[in-house]
Motif scaffolding. Sequence first.
Motif, PDB file in Angstrom:
ATOM      1  N   ARG A   6       0.832  -1.135  -0.122  1.00 45.53           N
ATOM      2  CA  ARG A   6      -0.011   0.077   0.174  1.00 45.53           C
ATOM      3  C   ARG A   6       0.885   1.327   0.013  1.00 45.53           C
ATOM      4  O   ARG A   6       2.187   1.168   0.391  1.00 45.53           O
ATOM      5  CB  ARG A   6      -1.063   0.191   1.123  1.00 45.53           C
ATOM      6  CG  ARG A   6      -2.032  -1.333   1.177  1.00 45.53           C
ATOM      7  CD  ARG A   6      -2.650  -1.147   2.720  1.00 45.53           C
ATOM      8  NE  ARG A   6      -3.127  -2.422   2.821  1.00 45.53           N
ATOM      9  CZ  ARG A   6      -4.507  -2.363   3.096  1.00 45.53           C
ATOM     10  NH1 ARG A   6      -5.113  -1.351   3.115  1.00 45.53           N
ATOM     11  NH2 ARG A   6      -5.099  -3.657   3.119  1.00 45.53           N
ATOM     12  N   GLY A   7       0.368   2.316  -0.525  1.00 46.32           N
ATOM     13  CA  GLY A   7       1.137   3.532  -0.616  1.00 46.32           C
ATOM     14  C   GLY A   7       0.340   4.691  -1.223  1.00 46.32           C
ATOM     15  O   GLY A   7      -0.787   4.601  -1.555  1.00 46.32           O
ATOM     16  N   ILE A   8       1.057   5.875  -1.589  1.00 43.84           N
ATOM     17  CA  ILE A   8       0.179   6.921  -2.190  1.00 43.84           C
ATOM     18  C   ILE A   8       0.945   7.046  -3.339  1.00 43.84           C
ATOM     19  O   ILE A   8       2.133   7.377  -3.589  1.00 43.84           O
ATOM     20  CB  ILE A   8       0.449   8.325  -1.259  1.00 43.84           C
ATOM     21  CG1 ILE A   8      -0.092   8.119   0.315  1.00 43.84           C
ATOM     22  CG2 ILE A   8       0.163   9.556  -1.881  1.00 43.84           C
ATOM     23  CD1 ILE A   8       0.231   9.126   1.396  1.00 43.84           C
ATOM     24  N   VAL A   9      -0.077   7.472  -4.474  1.00 44.99           N
ATOM     25  CA  VAL A   9       0.424   7.658  -5.798  1.00 44.99           C
ATOM     26  C   VAL A   9       0.259   9.180  -6.033  1.00 44.99           C
ATOM     27  O   VAL A   9       1.291   9.785  -6.647  1.00 44.99           O
ATOM     28  CB  VAL A   9      -0.562   7.130  -6.867  1.00 44.99           C
ATOM     29  CG1 VAL A   9      -0.179   7.387  -8.200  1.00 44.99           C
ATOM     30  CG2 VAL A   9      -0.532   5.440  -6.570  1.00 44.99           C
ATOM     31  N   PHE A  10      -0.834   9.755  -5.222  1.00 47.51           N
ATOM     32  CA  PHE A  10      -0.809  11.252  -5.513  1.00 47.51           C
ATOM     33  C   PHE A  10      -1.420  11.836  -4.415  1.00 47.51           C
ATOM     34  O   PHE A  10      -2.440  11.406  -3.709  1.00 47.51           O
ATOM     35  CB  PHE A  10      -1.883  11.412  -6.767  1.00 47.51           C
ATOM     36  CG  PHE A  10      -2.018  13.138  -7.012  1.00 47.51           C
ATOM     37  CD1 PHE A  10      -1.081  13.769  -7.774  1.00 47.51           C
ATOM     38  CD2 PHE A  10      -2.991  13.420  -6.519  1.00 47.51           C
ATOM     39  CE1 PHE A  10      -1.257  14.968  -7.936  1.00 47.51           C
ATOM     40  CE2 PHE A  10      -3.491  14.897  -6.792  1.00 47.51           C
ATOM     41  CZ  PHE A  10      -2.438  15.776  -7.511  1.00 47.51           C
ATOM     42  N   ASP A  11      -0.561  12.850  -3.571  1.00 43.96           N
ATOM     43  CA  ASP A  11      -1.060  13.374  -2.443  1.00 43.96           C
ATOM     44  C   ASP A  11      -1.868  14.672  -2.546  1.00 43.96           C
ATOM     45  O   ASP A  11      -1.207  15.755  -2.927  1.00 43.96           O
ATOM     46  CB  ASP A  11       0.259  13.702  -1.420  1.00 43.96           C
ATOM     47  CG  ASP A  11      -0.031  14.340  -0.250  1.00 43.96           C
ATOM     48  OD1 ASP A  11      -1.250  14.326   0.228  1.00 43.96           O
ATOM     49  OD2 ASP A  11       0.891  14.435   0.514  1.00 43.96           O
ATOM     50  N   ALA A  12      -3.371  14.483  -2.692  1.00 45.65           N
ATOM     51  CA  ALA A  12      -4.105  15.547  -2.865  1.00 45.65           C
ATOM     52  C   ALA A  12      -4.158  16.701  -2.006  1.00 45.65           C
ATOM     53  O   ALA A  12      -4.412  17.796  -2.082  1.00 45.65           O
ATOM     54  CB  ALA A  12      -5.516  15.038  -2.976  1.00 45.65           C
ATOM     55  N   VAL A  13      -3.529  16.140  -0.504  1.00 39.11           N
ATOM     56  CA  VAL A  13      -3.607  17.314   0.473  1.00 39.11           C
ATOM     57  C   VAL A  13      -2.367  18.364   0.065  1.00 39.11           C
ATOM     58  O   VAL A  13      -2.755  19.423   0.224  1.00 39.11           O
ATOM     59  CB  VAL A  13      -3.020  16.556   1.927  1.00 39.11           C
ATOM     60  CG1 VAL A  13      -2.760  17.659   2.889  1.00 39.11           C
ATOM     61  CG2 VAL A  13      -4.099  15.526   2.188  1.00 39.11           C
ATOM     62  N   GLN A  14      -1.507  17.981  -0.529  1.00 37.44           N
ATOM     63  CA  GLN A  14      -0.406  18.744  -0.839  1.00 37.44           C
ATOM     64  C   GLN A  14      -0.576  19.532  -2.402  1.00 37.44           C
ATOM     65  O   GLN A  14      -0.038  20.475  -2.917  1.00 37.44           O
ATOM     66  CB  GLN A  14       1.035  18.212  -1.057  1.00 37.44           C
ATOM     67  CG  GLN A  14       1.451  17.499   0.184  1.00 37.44           C
ATOM     68  CD  GLN A  14       1.554  18.633   1.340  1.00 37.44           C
ATOM     69  OE1 GLN A  14       1.917  19.672   1.261  1.00 37.44           O
ATOM     70  NE2 GLN A  14       1.137  18.205   2.566  1.00 37.44           N
TER      71      GLN A  14
END
Length: 66
Positions: A6-14
């Motif tokens: 599991r992980g982050i592809v795109f950080d929408a918070v930033q």
Amino acid sequence: MKILDRGIVFDAVQAEPLERCNGFLSLVRVADGTLLSSFKSGPKKLGYQDRLLLMRSTDNGNHWER
């Protein structure tokens, strides 16, 4: 289907405001091992400003770039 990691592809918070609502992700590994991920991105759930983003990882998903 088996979840391997599991992980982050795109950080929408930033992300900029026009890219803070994302969904409908697709993920594929191509012949050279590169991972490609595409998804809808926009300022709200569904709207006329939505666009398709494409992200790429050449290190098995550890880092992603546009």
